[in-house]
Design a protein around this motif. Structure first.
Motif, PDB file in Angstrom:
ATOM      1  N   GLU A 112       0.833  -1.207   0.000  1.00 22.16           N
ATOM      2  CA  GLU A 112       0.000   0.000   0.000  1.00 22.16           C
ATOM      3  C   GLU A 112       0.863   1.250   0.000  1.00 22.16           C
ATOM      4  OE1 GLU A 112      -3.327   0.576   2.712  1.00 22.16           O
ATOM      5  OE2 GLU A 112      -3.297  -1.584   3.063  1.00 22.16           O
ATOM      6  N   LEU A 113       2.015   1.150   0.646  1.00 24.34           N
ATOM      7  CA  LEU A 113       2.977   2.248   0.702  1.00 24.34           C
ATOM      8  C   LEU A 113       4.280   1.735   0.099  1.00 24.34           C
ATOM      9  CD1 LEU A 113       2.242   3.471   4.342  1.00 24.34           C
ATOM     10  CD2 LEU A 113       1.613   4.640   2.222  1.00 24.34           C
ATOM     11  N   PRO A 114       4.456   1.878  -1.204  1.00 27.82           N
ATOM     12  CA  PRO A 114       5.661   1.352  -1.854  1.00 27.82           C
ATOM     13  C   PRO A 114       6.887   2.216  -1.571  1.00 27.82           C
ATOM     14  CG  PRO A 114       4.303   2.511  -3.443  1.00 27.82           C
ATOM     15  CD  PRO A 114       3.534   2.489  -2.154  1.00 27.82           C
ATOM     16  N   ALA A 115       8.052   1.673  -1.854  1.00 28.57           N
ATOM     17  CA  ALA A 115       9.293   2.425  -1.695  1.00 28.57           C
ATOM     18  C   ALA A 115       9.183   3.731  -2.469  1.00 28.57           C
ATOM     19  CB  ALA A 115      10.473   1.603  -2.191  1.00 28.57           C
ATOM     20  N   GLY A 116       9.576   4.824  -1.823  1.00 33.24           N
ATOM     21  CA  GLY A 116       9.507   6.150  -2.426  1.00 33.24           C
ATOM     22  C   GLY A 116       8.238   6.907  -2.080  1.00 33.24           C
ATOM     23  N   ALA A 117       7.236   6.205  -1.537  1.00 31.45           N
ATOM     24  CA  ALA A 117       5.990   6.874  -1.167  1.00 31.45           C
ATOM     25  C   ALA A 117       6.235   7.813   0.007  1.00 31.45           C
ATOM     26  CB  ALA A 117       4.924   5.851  -0.803  1.00 31.45           C
ATOM     27  N   ARG A 118       5.573   8.955  -0.021  1.00 28.86           N
ATOM     28  CA  ARG A 118       5.685   9.928   1.065  1.00 28.86           C
ATOM     29  C   ARG A 118       4.588   9.645   2.091  1.00 28.86           C
ATOM     30  NH1 ARG A 118       3.690  14.816   2.699  1.00 28.86           N
ATOM     31  NH2 ARG A 118       5.203  16.308   3.511  1.00 28.86           N
ATOM     32  N   LEU A 119       4.992   9.554   3.354  1.00 29.00           N
ATOM     33  CA  LEU A 119       4.007   9.401   4.423  1.00 29.00           C
ATOM     34  C   LEU A 119       3.331  10.739   4.667  1.00 29.00           C
ATOM     35  CD1 LEU A 119       5.760   7.317   7.248  1.00 29.00           C
ATOM     36  CD2 LEU A 119       4.221   6.515   5.470  1.00 29.00           C
ATOM     37  N   PRO A 120       2.092  10.718   5.140  1.00 28.10           N
ATOM     38  CA  PRO A 120       1.463  11.976   5.537  1.00 28.10           C
ATOM     39  C   PRO A 120       2.278  12.626   6.664  1.00 28.10           C
ATOM     40  CG  PRO A 120      -0.151  10.200   5.454  1.00 28.10           C
ATOM     41  CD  PRO A 120       1.199   9.576   5.303  1.00 28.10           C
ATOM     42  N   GLY A 121       2.121  13.923   6.833  1.00 31.41           N
ATOM     43  CA  GLY A 121       2.781  14.623   7.925  1.00 31.41           C
ATOM     44  C   GLY A 121       2.301  14.106   9.270  1.00 31.41           C
ATOM     45  N   GLU A 122       3.027  14.450  10.327  1.00 35.87           N
ATOM     46  CA  GLU A 122       2.696  13.944  11.664  1.00 35.87           C
ATOM     47  C   GLU A 122       1.288  14.325  12.100  1.00 35.87           C
ATOM     48  OE1 GLU A 122       5.943  15.510  13.933  1.00 35.87           O
ATOM     49  OE2 GLU A 122       7.271  13.853  13.369  1.00 35.87           O
ATOM     50  N   ARG A 123       0.863  15.538  11.818  1.00 37.26           N
ATOM     51  CA  ARG A 123      -0.503  15.954  12.192  1.00 37.26           C
ATOM     52  C   ARG A 123      -1.544  15.146  11.431  1.00 37.26           C
ATOM     53  NH1 ARG A 123       0.023  20.385  15.389  1.00 37.26           N
ATOM     54  NH2 ARG A 123       1.781  21.755  14.989  1.00 37.26           N
ATOM     55  N   ASP A 124      -1.288  14.919  10.146  1.00 36.27           N
ATOM     56  CA  ASP A 124      -2.222  14.121   9.346  1.00 36.27           C
ATOM     57  C   ASP A 124      -2.242  12.665   9.799  1.00 36.27           C
ATOM     58  OD1 ASP A 124      -3.011  16.321   7.812  1.00 36.27           O
ATOM     59  OD2 ASP A 124      -1.417  15.982   6.340  1.00 36.27           O
ATOM     60  N   LEU A 125      -1.073  12.121  10.130  1.00 39.11           N
ATOM     61  CA  LEU A 125      -1.028  10.756  10.670  1.00 39.11           C
ATOM     62  C   LEU A 125      -1.796  10.663  11.974  1.00 39.11           C
ATOM     63  CD1 LEU A 125       2.625   9.444  10.117  1.00 39.11           C
ATOM     64  CD2 LEU A 125       0.519   8.531   9.146  1.00 39.11           C
ATOM     65  N   ALA A 126      -1.621  11.677  12.840  1.00 43.30           N
ATOM     66  CA  ALA A 126      -2.330  11.690  14.121  1.00 43.30           C
ATOM     67  C   ALA A 126      -3.838  11.678  13.887  1.00 43.30           C
ATOM     68  CB  ALA A 126      -1.915  12.907  14.940  1.00 43.30           C
ATOM     69  N   ASP A 127      -4.314  12.483  12.944  1.00 49.91           N
ATOM     70  CA  ASP A 127      -5.747  12.506  12.631  1.00 49.91           C
ATOM     71  C   ASP A 127      -6.205  11.173  12.051  1.00 49.91           C
ATOM     72  OD1 ASP A 127      -6.000  15.121  13.490  1.00 49.91           O
ATOM     73  OD2 ASP A 127      -5.874  15.984  11.466  1.00 49.91           O
ATOM     74  N   GLU A 128      -5.419  10.634  11.127  1.00 50.54           N
ATOM     75  CA  GLU A 128      -5.769   9.372  10.467  1.00 50.54           C
ATOM     76  C   GLU A 128      -5.874   8.220  11.466  1.00 50.54           C
ATOM     77  OE1 GLU A 128      -3.790   6.303   7.216  1.00 50.54           O
ATOM     78  OE2 GLU A 128      -3.200   8.410   7.175  1.00 50.54           O
ATOM     79  N   TYR A 129      -4.954   8.189  12.439  1.00 51.62           N
ATOM     80  CA  TYR A 129      -4.907   7.084  13.394  1.00 51.62           C
ATOM     81  C   TYR A 129      -5.629   7.384  14.704  1.00 51.62           C
ATOM     82  CZ  TYR A 129      -1.941   4.274  10.441  1.00 51.62           C
ATOM     83  OH  TYR A 129      -1.480   3.489   9.413  1.00 51.62           O
ATOM     84  N   GLY A 130      -6.120   8.600  14.864  1.00 54.59           N
ATOM     85  CA  GLY A 130      -6.853   8.952  16.084  1.00 54.59           C
ATOM     86  C   GLY A 130      -5.965   8.971  17.314  1.00 54.59           C
ATOM     87  N   VAL A 131      -4.725   9.444  17.126  1.00 55.45           N
ATOM     88  CA  VAL A 131      -3.763   9.506  18.227  1.00 55.45           C
ATOM     89  C   VAL A 131      -3.218  10.933  18.321  1.00 55.45           C
ATOM     90  CG1 VAL A 131      -3.123   7.066  18.006  1.00 55.45           C
ATOM     91  CG2 VAL A 131      -1.821   8.795  16.746  1.00 55.45           C
ATOM     92  N   SER A 132      -2.440  11.195  19.354  1.00 53.68           N
ATOM     93  CA  SER A 132      -1.840  12.518  19.497  1.00 53.68           C
ATOM     94  C   SER A 132      -0.692  12.689  18.502  1.00 53.68           C
ATOM     95  CB  SER A 132      -1.309  12.708  20.923  1.00 53.68           C
ATOM     96  OG  SER A 132      -0.163  11.906  21.129  1.00 53.68           O
ATOM     97  N   VAL A 133      -0.313  13.938  18.272  1.00 49.69           N
ATOM     98  CA  VAL A 133       0.818  14.217  17.390  1.00 49.69           C
ATOM     99  C   VAL A 133       2.089  13.600  17.968  1.00 49.69           C
ATOM    100  CG1 VAL A 133       2.252  16.049  16.389  1.00 49.69           C
ATOM    101  CG2 VAL A 133      -0.228  16.302  16.436  1.00 49.69           C
ATOM    102  N   ALA A 134       2.236  13.633  19.284  1.00 55.47           N
ATOM    103  CA  ALA A 134       3.423  13.040  19.926  1.00 55.47           C
ATOM    104  C   ALA A 134       3.488  11.533  19.658  1.00 55.47           C
ATOM    105  CB  ALA A 134       3.416  13.315  21.424  1.00 55.47           C
ATOM    106  N   THR A 135       2.349  10.866  19.679  1.00 52.94           N
ATOM    107  CA  THR A 135       2.313   9.429  19.397  1.00 52.94           C
ATOM    108  C   THR A 135       2.671   9.172  17.933  1.00 52.94           C
ATOM    109  OG1 THR A 135       0.689   9.026  21.137  1.00 52.94           O
ATOM    110  CG2 THR A 135       0.830   7.372  19.386  1.00 52.94           C
ATOM    111  N   ALA A 136       2.134   9.990  17.026  1.00 51.16           N
ATOM    112  CA  ALA A 136       2.467   9.848  15.609  1.00 51.16           C
ATOM    113  C   ALA A 136       3.958  10.082  15.391  1.00 51.16           C
ATOM    114  CB  ALA A 136       1.640  10.830  14.777  1.00 51.16           C
TER     115      ALA A 136
END
Length: 85
Positions: free
Chosen positions: A34-58
């Motif tokens: 789903e995330l191949p080599a070279g893929a950019r991860l979402p930013g920490e704030r976006d990851l936190a929102d996506e996973y329902g966790v705090s920015v510190a956890t992301a």
């Protein structure tokens, strides 16, 4: 065709820290293609929102992925998948 990884739901009763659970889920997404080599991860704030966790956890989850050599963070540009899990 890549296999879809189930949506993330943290297990509060697990002895595993939530940031490790998030990192494991992202690692599974990398392994499934789903995330191949070279893929950019979402930013920490976006990851936190996506996973329902705090920015510190992301942030800790991304650091864990860097420790596993699955991603590399390039200042100002973002975090990128470096290899398959």
């Amino acid at each position: 065709m890549s296999k879809r990884v189930d949506p993330f739901e943290p297990d509060p009763d697990s002895p595993v820290y939530v940031y490790v659970q998030v990192a494991d889920h992202i690692a599974a997404r990398i392994a499934a293609g789903e995330l191949p080599a070279g893929a950019r991860l979402p930013g920490e704030r976006d990851l936190a929102d996506e996973y329902g966790v705090s920015v510190a956890t992301a942030r800790r989850a991304v650091a864990e992925l860097r420790d596993r050599d699955l991603v590399q963070t390039v200042p100002v540009k973002g975090t990128f998948v470096t290899r398959q899990a």
